[in-house]
Design an enzyme around this catalytic site. Structure first.
Site, mmCIF file in Angstrom:
data_model
loop_
_atom_site.group_PDB
_atom_site.id
_atom_site.type_symbol
_atom_site.label_atom_id
_atom_site.label_comp_id
_atom_site.label_asym_id
_atom_site.label_seq_id
_atom_site.Cartn_x
_atom_site.Cartn_y
_atom_site.Cartn_z
ATOM 1 C CG PHE A 10 -12.156 -1.265 4.904
ATOM 2 C CD1 PHE A 10 -11.195 -1.807 5.745
ATOM 3 C CD2 PHE A 10 -12.057 -1.497 3.537
ATOM 4 C CE1 PHE A 10 -10.153 -2.585 5.242
ATOM 5 C CE2 PHE A 10 -11.023 -2.276 3.027
ATOM 6 C CZ PHE A 10 -10.078 -2.813 3.886
ATOM 7 N N GLY A 19 0.786 -1.226 0.000
ATOM 8 C CA GLY A 19 0.000 0.000 0.000
ATOM 9 C C GLY A 19 0.822 1.281 0.000
ATOM 10 C CG ASP A 46 -7.213 0.082 11.352
ATOM 11 O OD1 ASP A 46 -8.026 0.913 11.751
ATOM 12 O OD2 ASP A 46 -7.527 -1.100 11.121
ATOM 13 C CB SER A 47 -5.040 -1.772 15.449
ATOM 14 O OG SER A 47 -3.926 -2.433 14.903
ATOM 15 N NE ARG A 81 -2.514 -3.745 -2.975
ATOM 16 C CZ ARG A 81 -2.422 -3.826 -1.640
ATOM 17 N NH1 ARG A 81 -2.300 -2.739 -0.936
ATOM 18 N NH2 ARG A 81 -2.443 -4.995 -1.029
ATOM 19 C CG ASP A 89 -5.659 -4.414 -0.120
ATOM 20 O OD1 ASP A 89 -5.058 -3.860 0.811
ATOM 21 O OD2 ASP A 89 -6.047 -5.601 -0.083
ATOM 22 C CG ASP A 135 -1.306 1.504 3.394
ATOM 23 O OD1 ASP A 135 -0.950 1.330 4.584
ATOM 24 O OD2 ASP A 135 -1.808 0.605 2.700
ATOM 25 C CB THR A 175 1.214 -2.967 11.048
ATOM 26 O OG1 THR A 175 -0.006 -3.677 10.884
ATOM 27 C CG2 THR A 175 2.205 -3.366 9.989
ATOM 28 C CG LEU A 176 3.255 1.559 11.312
ATOM 29 C CD1 LEU A 176 2.616 2.911 11.080
ATOM 30 C CD2 LEU A 176 4.609 1.504 10.614
ATOM 31 C CE LYS A 182 -8.997 2.709 9.154
ATOM 32 N NZ LYS A 182 -9.899 1.730 8.498
HETATM 33 P P1 IMP Z 1 -2.870 -1.752 11.793
HETATM 34 O O1 IMP Z 1 -1.803 -2.730 12.168
HETATM 35 O O2 IMP Z 1 -4.198 -2.123 12.381
HETATM 36 O O3 IMP Z 1 -2.510 -0.313 12.080
HETATM 37 O O4 IMP Z 1 -3.137 -1.950 10.246
HETATM 38 C C1 IMP Z 1 -2.357 -1.413 9.271
HETATM 39 C C2 IMP Z 1 -2.632 -2.085 7.941
HETATM 40 O O5 IMP Z 1 -3.983 -2.534 7.829
HETATM 41 C C3 IMP Z 1 -2.437 -1.102 6.821
HETATM 42 O O6 IMP Z 1 -1.111 -1.068 6.378
HETATM 43 C C4 IMP Z 1 -3.424 -1.620 5.776
HETATM 44 O O7 IMP Z 1 -2.804 -2.582 4.958
HETATM 45 C C5 IMP Z 1 -4.531 -2.278 6.557
HETATM 46 N N1 IMP Z 1 -5.712 -1.389 6.711
HETATM 47 C C6 IMP Z 1 -6.131 -0.765 7.826
HETATM 48 N N2 IMP Z 1 -7.229 -0.021 7.604
HETATM 49 C C7 IMP Z 1 -7.507 -0.168 6.286
HETATM 50 C C8 IMP Z 1 -8.523 0.403 5.423
HETATM 51 O O8 IMP Z 1 -9.399 1.192 5.816
HETATM 52 N N3 IMP Z 1 -8.479 0.011 4.124
HETATM 53 C C9 IMP Z 1 -7.534 -0.838 3.630
HETATM 54 N N4 IMP Z 1 -6.553 -1.367 4.397
HETATM 55 C C10 IMP Z 1 -6.551 -1.039 5.713
HETATM 56 MG MG MG Z 2 -3.698 -4.065 3.089
#
Ligand code: IMP
Ligand code: MG
Length: 173
Positions: free
Chosen positions: A150, A42, A101-102, A163, A157, A98, A105-106, A129
């Protein structure tokens, strides 16, 4: 894939904001070199536009981690699919993502990369978010803060589709 996508952030607004981010980053890193780490897949669409507006010397590397399945719900699992090619030791690193969210990942990635002794490490995300955050992480540069929706497009994606949309939108049921 024939769902309807409703536009949330138009292309022109994204382009303008990315230019501003590039200018800010160039100021903040004046006199330094920047090592940009793009989080695949992304982040690549955003990264390519962003670095065009960065005026300090830039090198690039790519990393791929997975945290989501093919749906819209987090699997809770994070694994490295592709690691960096180069060492980040003593480099000023900017992670380009990209969306946050939660934050899981980072959070995971930051721990892993900090252990490799970069000179500094900062985060730049196109979208954030904040309402969805489960783990606190330091986001240094944010394109847009968005509500808990979302979204797809500009690298994001839904089941690997959309994408390539030049704007950010919401898939309508
Ligand atoms: P996190 O670990 O929950 O912060 O998620 C991060 C990853 O989740 C991003 O790099 C995206 O690949 C995916 N993601 C989170 N929210 C969305 C969304 O609204 N649309 C598409 N992908 C998302
Ligand atoms: Mg994704």
């Amino acid at each position: 894939m024939k769902d309807k996508v409703k536009e949330l952030i138009p292309e022109a607004e994204i382009t303008k904001r990315i230019r501003e981010l590039g200018e800010q980053i160039s100021k903040d890193y004046a006199g330094k070199e920047l090592h940009v780490i793009c989080i695949l897949k992304g982040g690549v669409f955003f990264m390519c536009e962003l670095v065009k507006h960065i005026t300090v010397p830039v090198t690039h590397d790519f990393m791929s981690v997975s945290s989501y399945g093919d749906g819209t719900v987090s699997s809770g699992r994070i694994k490295i699919v592709k690691d960096l090619d180069d060492s980040i030791q003593e480099k000023d690193v900017l992670i380009v993502e990209d969306i946050v969210d939660s934050g899981r990942t980072l959070h995971h990635l930051l721990q892993l990369l900090r252990a490799r002794n970069p000179k500094s490490i900062r985060l730049c995300t196109l979208l954030d978010k904040p309402d969805r955050r489960e783990v606190e992480i330091p986001v240094d540069y944010t394109g847009f803060s968005i509500p808990d929706l979302f979204v797809v497009g500009y690298g994001l994606d839904y089941a690997q589709h959309y994408r390539n949309l030049p704007y950010v939108g919401v898939v309508e049921a």
